[in-house]
Write a protein that holds these residues in place. Sequence first.
Motif, PDB file in Angstrom:
ATOM      1  N   ASP A  30      18.777 -41.740  27.281  1.00  0.00           N
ATOM      2  CA  ASP A  30      20.149 -42.065  26.794  1.00  0.00           C
ATOM      3  C   ASP A  30      20.770 -41.527  26.086  1.00  0.00           C
ATOM      4  O   ASP A  30      21.919 -41.938  26.758  1.00  0.00           O
ATOM      5  N   LEU A  31      21.393 -40.829  25.917  1.00  0.00           N
ATOM      6  CA  LEU A  31      22.233 -40.481  25.407  1.00  0.00           C
ATOM      7  C   LEU A  31      23.041 -40.018  26.210  1.00  0.00           C
ATOM      8  O   LEU A  31      24.196 -39.816  25.834  1.00  0.00           O
ATOM      9  N   VAL A  63      16.705 -49.701  30.713  1.00  0.00           N
ATOM     10  CA  VAL A  63      18.064 -50.462  31.557  1.00  0.00           C
ATOM     11  C   VAL A  63      19.051 -50.894  30.743  1.00  0.00           C
ATOM     12  O   VAL A  63      20.644 -50.298  31.168  1.00  0.00           O
ATOM     13  N   GLY A  64      18.982 -50.860  29.088  1.00  0.00           N
ATOM     14  CA  GLY A  64      20.353 -50.959  28.281  1.00  0.00           C
ATOM     15  C   GLY A  64      21.331 -49.607  28.612  1.00  0.00           C
ATOM     16  O   GLY A  64      22.376 -49.638  28.047  1.00  0.00           O
ATOM     17  N   ALA A  65      20.818 -48.791  28.372  1.00  0.00           N
ATOM     18  CA  ALA A  65      21.694 -47.321  27.883  1.00  0.00           C
ATOM     19  C   ALA A  65      22.016 -46.991  29.702  1.00  0.00           C
ATOM     20  O   ALA A  65      23.738 -47.119  29.888  1.00  0.00           O
ATOM     21  N   ALA A  66      21.550 -47.993  30.891  1.00  0.00           N
ATOM     22  CA  ALA A  66      21.831 -47.137  31.765  1.00  0.00           C
ATOM     23  C   ALA A  66      23.195 -48.283  32.242  1.00  0.00           C
ATOM     24  O   ALA A  66      24.179 -48.150  33.013  1.00  0.00           O
ATOM     25  N   LEU A  67      23.311 -49.434  31.945  1.00  0.00           N
ATOM     26  CA  LEU A  67      23.482 -50.983  32.522  1.00  0.00           C
ATOM     27  C   LEU A  67      24.569 -50.737  31.378  1.00  0.00           C
ATOM     28  O   LEU A  67      26.373 -51.230  31.641  1.00  0.00           O
ATOM     29  N   PHE A  68      24.954 -49.907  30.455  1.00  0.00           N
ATOM     30  CA  PHE A  68      26.005 -49.681  29.369  1.00  0.00           C
ATOM     31  C   PHE A  68      26.776 -49.165  29.994  1.00  0.00           C
ATOM     32  O   PHE A  68      27.967 -48.943  30.010  1.00  0.00           O
TER      33      PHE A  68
END
Length: 103
Positions: free
Chosen positions: A14-15, A69-74
């Motif tokens: 994620d990071l 999903v949140g990290a990828a979309l961001f």
Amino acid sequence: PRDLHSFPTRRSSDLLAEALAGIDDKRAVPYLIDYLTEGHSKLRMAQSLAKAGNREQALKMKREGELIVGAALFSLEALTEKNYGNDIAKWRAWWEQNKPYYQ
């Protein structure tokens, strides 16, 4: 010192996804699309686990999928200035159309 893997809400991937957005290198887009796909797979797996009655494992898998999903979309939105949401086909189409400019 606390082990980095013991933090329940963040994964090194994620990071990494967020860091890739920060360096503004569009060549990261296909990897982030793959990461988004992985997140969707985990969310589907969570649904299957819930249907099978494994609530605890389903909740864990759902949370992990949501974080991915949140990290990828961001990162995708930050890199491309586009917002295709969870539509992987649109992200892939954008990359196919634009990758000659970034390779």
